[in-house]
Scaffold this active site. Structure first.
Site, PDB file in Angstrom:
ATOM      1  N   ASP A 110       0.773  -1.150  -0.104  1.00  8.74           N
ATOM      2  CA  ASP A 110      -0.051  -0.085  -0.146  1.00  8.74           C
ATOM      3  C   ASP A 110       0.936   1.425   0.013  1.00  8.74           C
ATOM      4  O   ASP A 110       1.567   1.450   1.003  1.00  8.74           O
ATOM      5  CB  ASP A 110      -0.880   0.034   1.270  1.00  8.74           C
ATOM      6  CG  ASP A 110      -1.859   1.280   1.158  1.00  8.74           C
ATOM      7  OD1 ASP A 110      -2.044   1.743   0.295  1.00  8.74           O
ATOM      8  OD2 ASP A 110      -2.704   1.413   2.221  1.00  8.74           O
ATOM      9  N   ASP A 113      -1.641   5.421  -5.966  1.00 11.91           N
ATOM     10  CA  ASP A 113      -2.040   4.411  -4.793  1.00 11.91           C
ATOM     11  C   ASP A 113      -1.993   3.126  -5.050  1.00 11.91           C
ATOM     12  O   ASP A 113      -3.151   2.664  -5.616  1.00 11.91           O
ATOM     13  CB  ASP A 113      -3.243   5.140  -3.964  1.00 11.91           C
ATOM     14  CG  ASP A 113      -3.322   4.595  -2.542  1.00 11.91           C
ATOM     15  OD1 ASP A 113      -2.836   3.507  -2.222  1.00 11.91           O
ATOM     16  OD2 ASP A 113      -4.381   4.700  -1.898  1.00 11.91           O
TER      17      ASP A 113
END
Length: 387
Positions: A43, A256
């Site tokens: 992440d 992201d």
């Protein structure tokens, strides 16, 4: 699975691994001494790394993901309440911490999508090979969480894996999503130099000084300057300022890996929706919203026609760098015979950012060159690279 070389004095990791891709990038990393393999979601949008430290199995999980057993590791140590990280109000680390009854540092972490994790902050090593071992890193040892896997926090925060392990660059290649039953697609992941990087095209990251910190800005994200979006070769009439942080910090554009869909702020999303409606007309599902955020959706019977009508989509950056989305990856199968354009409205998510999610990072290398503050892209057939 792991090939590594790392001198003890520098942190020029040269580590290649793979990950499974099913809406998230799931790496399996060896943690502790001796190593226990832990599944973690890669992440780039969050800071704290954490692993599962409980043996409860979420009802939906078959087979269960093995939880980390601290008692089996000689390098595991919990963080006491007196540790500086456990004192709240540390700049750039908005992590609610408290003291538990054992005088250990307890944390709770909430994500934009509503998931959460809580447990104790601990120190533990990542043991990539007998010669490649990180120093003890601070991470969460979750006793309660909504996700069956842990998180590998890779943003620019000082407690991210990237910062603590002093990773100067890392990259990944997201394979094409599989919608039919079968094996989960496998992608590639590098810490350190990527031998494919000669063909990458780079854009500079936008960085923000302490004085530029604004309420809606995430200064620890990988922020880039999106300049425009094209559909069918036509540039949408969206001001570039919509893709940059305004005086309150709203509008930044971040890359992201932890977000599945791409999200656009209200003004950009509405312009895109207007154009999609103009192209496809009445075929769009009325009064249907997927996950409260995406409402450009269609019944399965229209998919091939919609792909042909919308054609490809392009995200434009500086110096002619582009993310090109071919027509067959414009729509995401969201289940129930429904397919949606893989873009949501970030205002509905409660975020004030434009977010380029992993759905629009398929079949390309994405490199985060932290040392040189830049992000690189390179087209690739990611499924083939792992064979």
């Amino acid at each position: 699975m792991f090939t590594t070389s790392l001198s003890s004095t520098s942190n020029n990791y040269n580590f290649k691994s793979s990950f499974k891709y099913s809406m998230a990038l799931i790496v399996s990393l060896p943690i502790g001494t001796p190593p226990q393999i832990q599944q973690m979601v890669l992440d780039t949008g969050s800071q704290l790394s954490w692993i599962q430290c409980h043996n409860k199995v979420p009802k939906k999980q078959h087979p269960p993901t093995p939880s980390f057993d601290p008692s089996l590791s000689s390098t595991f140590s919990p963080l006491p309440c007196t540790h500086p990280v456990c004192k709240p109000l540390i700049p750039d680390f908005t992590l609610p911490t408290s003291c538990d009854q054992n005088r250990l540092c307890h944390y709770s972490y909430f994500y934009a999508d509503g998931t959460y994790a809580e447990g104790n902050l601990v120190r533990e090593k990542f043991t990539f090979s007998p010669s490649v071992i990180t120093p003890p890193l601070i991470l969460g040892c979750a006793t309660e969480s909504t996700d069956p896997r842990g998180i590998l926090g890779m943003n620019l925060g000082r407690l991210s894996f990237t910062s603590q392990a002093k990773v100067n660059k890392f990259s990944y290649c997201v394979p094409t999503r599989r919608t039919r039953p079968g094996p989960v697609p496998t992608g590639s992941f590098y810490l350190g130099n990527n031998p494919n990087s000669l063909g990458f095209k780079y854009i500079q990251m936008l960085t923000f000084s302490q004085s530029q910190r604004m309420p809606n800005l995430d200064p620890l994200a990988y922020t880039v300057a999106l300049q425009g979006i094209r559909i069918q070769g036509k540039k949408l009439n969206i001001s570039q300022s919509v893709f940059r942080p305004d005086s309150g910090g709203s509008g930044q554009t971040m890359v992201d890996s932890g977000s599945e869909f791409t999200y656009l702020v209200d003004e950009a999303y509405n312009k895109m929706k207007e154009e999609v409606i103009r192209i496809v007309g009445p075929r769009m599902k009325k009064d249907y919203v997927y996950g409260d955020v995406a409402d450009m959706c269609f019944d399965r019977g229209y998919v091939i026609e919609i792909e042909r009508l919308i054609g490809g989509m392009v995200f434009e950056f500086e110096k002619g760098v582009e993310i090109v989305v071919p027509k067959e990856r414009v729509l995401a199968d969201v289940g129930g015979g429904v397919h949606c354009v893989g873009i949501g409205n970030s205002d509905k998510l409660g975020a004030a950012s434009n977010i380029i999610g992993n759905f629009h990072q398929q079949n390309m290398w994405v490199e985060f060159d932290v040392a040189n503050r830049r992000v690189g892209f390179g087209r690739a057939d990611c499924s083939r690279l792992t064979k």
